[in-house]
Design a protein around this motif. Structure first.
Motif, short mmCIF file in Angstrom:
data_model
loop_
_atom_site.label_atom_id
_atom_site.label_comp_id
_atom_site.label_asym_id
_atom_site.label_seq_id
_atom_site.Cartn_x
_atom_site.Cartn_y
_atom_site.Cartn_z
N UNK A 86 0.83 -1.20 0.00
CA UNK A 86 0.00 0.00 0.00
C UNK A 86 0.87 1.25 0.00
N UNK A 87 1.88 1.27 0.84
CA UNK A 87 2.78 2.43 0.89
C UNK A 87 3.45 2.65 -0.46
N UNK A 88 3.89 1.58 -1.10
CA UNK A 88 4.53 1.69 -2.41
C UNK A 88 3.58 2.28 -3.44
N UNK A 89 2.31 1.88 -3.40
CA UNK A 89 1.33 2.42 -4.33
C UNK A 89 1.14 3.92 -4.12
N UNK A 145 -9.59 1.06 -2.13
CA UNK A 145 -10.55 0.04 -2.55
C UNK A 145 -9.91 -1.34 -2.67
N UNK A 146 -8.60 -1.40 -2.81
CA UNK A 146 -7.89 -2.67 -2.93
C UNK A 146 -7.62 -3.32 -1.57
N UNK A 147 -8.00 -2.62 -0.49
CA UNK A 147 -7.72 -3.12 0.87
C UNK A 147 -9.02 -3.09 1.69
N UNK A 152 -9.87 2.75 8.24
CA UNK A 152 -9.35 4.05 7.78
C UNK A 152 -9.81 5.14 8.76
N UNK A 153 -8.84 5.83 9.35
CA UNK A 153 -9.13 6.90 10.31
C UNK A 153 -8.59 8.21 9.73
N UNK A 154 -9.49 9.15 9.50
CA UNK A 154 -9.11 10.46 8.96
C UNK A 154 -9.08 11.46 10.11
N UNK A 155 -7.97 12.16 10.26
CA UNK A 155 -7.86 13.14 11.34
C UNK A 155 -7.45 14.51 10.79
N UNK A 193 -16.52 0.62 2.11
CA UNK A 193 -17.49 0.30 3.16
C UNK A 193 -17.43 1.37 4.25
N UNK A 194 -18.49 2.16 4.44
CA UNK A 194 -18.47 3.22 5.47
C UNK A 194 -18.19 2.70 6.88
#
Length: 231
Positions: A86-89, A145-147, A152-155, A193-194
């Motif tokens: 994921x980081x590489x992407x 979407x690939x994971x 996922x936490x948005x701050x 997915x919310x």
């Protein structure tokens, strides 16, 4: 021969068994440490370390820990590989679009952290994502979407300069609204997915740089996206 001497001969000195057993324990411990450190799985190494501590302190924990199922460790290993992927992407997207001044990534054994500078998303004092910022959010959503199993936490984060206008009474309000608006844009991707998402505002209380300088304040004004592997 006297009874006393006969009795003495029947009891052979066995005190040598104690240091011998200690030596065997040390050799076994050395083998385990070498085996654990030869892998890239930090969780396995920590488990071995804890087992050794118990073994030396109590003498009865080593076998139990060694018999733990290996499946969770394998899952951790797979998730670590996925986090690196994921980081590489994300890094590739940043490199291809010359966004290194706007976005950067970090990696721990549990999550990838994507940091987005304020100017890449918002005007000063605003929580409305700019059009170019919306494009970035859309791309990030496509990657996420690939994971599908990751949280996922948005701050949202601000500098320490107080804000008080007709929209926001404090930096708490501004940072929270920015995080929520960013998350809502991500969730415009119907494939996400919310239930996996949350948003939080930290105001000025989690700085990454010194608020005494303009550059430091600019670094503190940011949105962070933490992508956590499953527990």
């Amino acid at each position: 021969m006297s009874k006393k001497n006969k009795h003495h001969e029947e009891h052979i000195d066995e005190t040598w068994l104690i240091p011998y057993a200690d030596l065997l324990t040390l050799l076994l411990a050395l083998f385990i440490v070498l085996f654990a450190s030869s892998t890239i799985d930090n969780d396995k190494f920590k488990a071995m370390k804890e087992s050794l501590n118990v073994a030396f302190q109590k003498g009865d924990g080593l076998i139990l820990d060694m018999n733990k199922p290996s499946e969770p460790i394998e899952m951790n290993q797979n998730d670590t590989i996925k986090l690196e992927q994921l980081k590489k992407q994300l890094d590739q997207y940043i490199q291809d679009n010359n966004l290194s001044q706007e976005l950067n990534t970090g990696l721990t054994e549990n999550y990838v952290l994507l940091t987005i500078r304020e100017f890449a998303l918002f005007d000063s004092g605003s929580a409305i994502v700019k059009p170019l910022g919306r494009e970035k959010v859309s791309v990030i959503g496509t990657i996420l979407d690939e994971y599908p199993q990751y949280e996922v936490i948005v701050s949202g984060h601000t500098d320490s300069v107080p804000i008080n206008n007709y929209q926001f009474e404090s930096n708490w309000d501004l940072s929270s609204k920015r995080a929520i608006n960013f998350m809502k844009l991500l969730l415009q991707n119907d494939s996400l997915d919310p239930k996996r998402f949350s948003a939080i505002g930290y105001g000025e209380y989690r700085p990454v740089s010194d608020n005494a300088t303009e550059e430091g304040r600019a670094q503190n004004r940011r949105v962070e996206v933490k992508i956590k592997r499953p527990d």
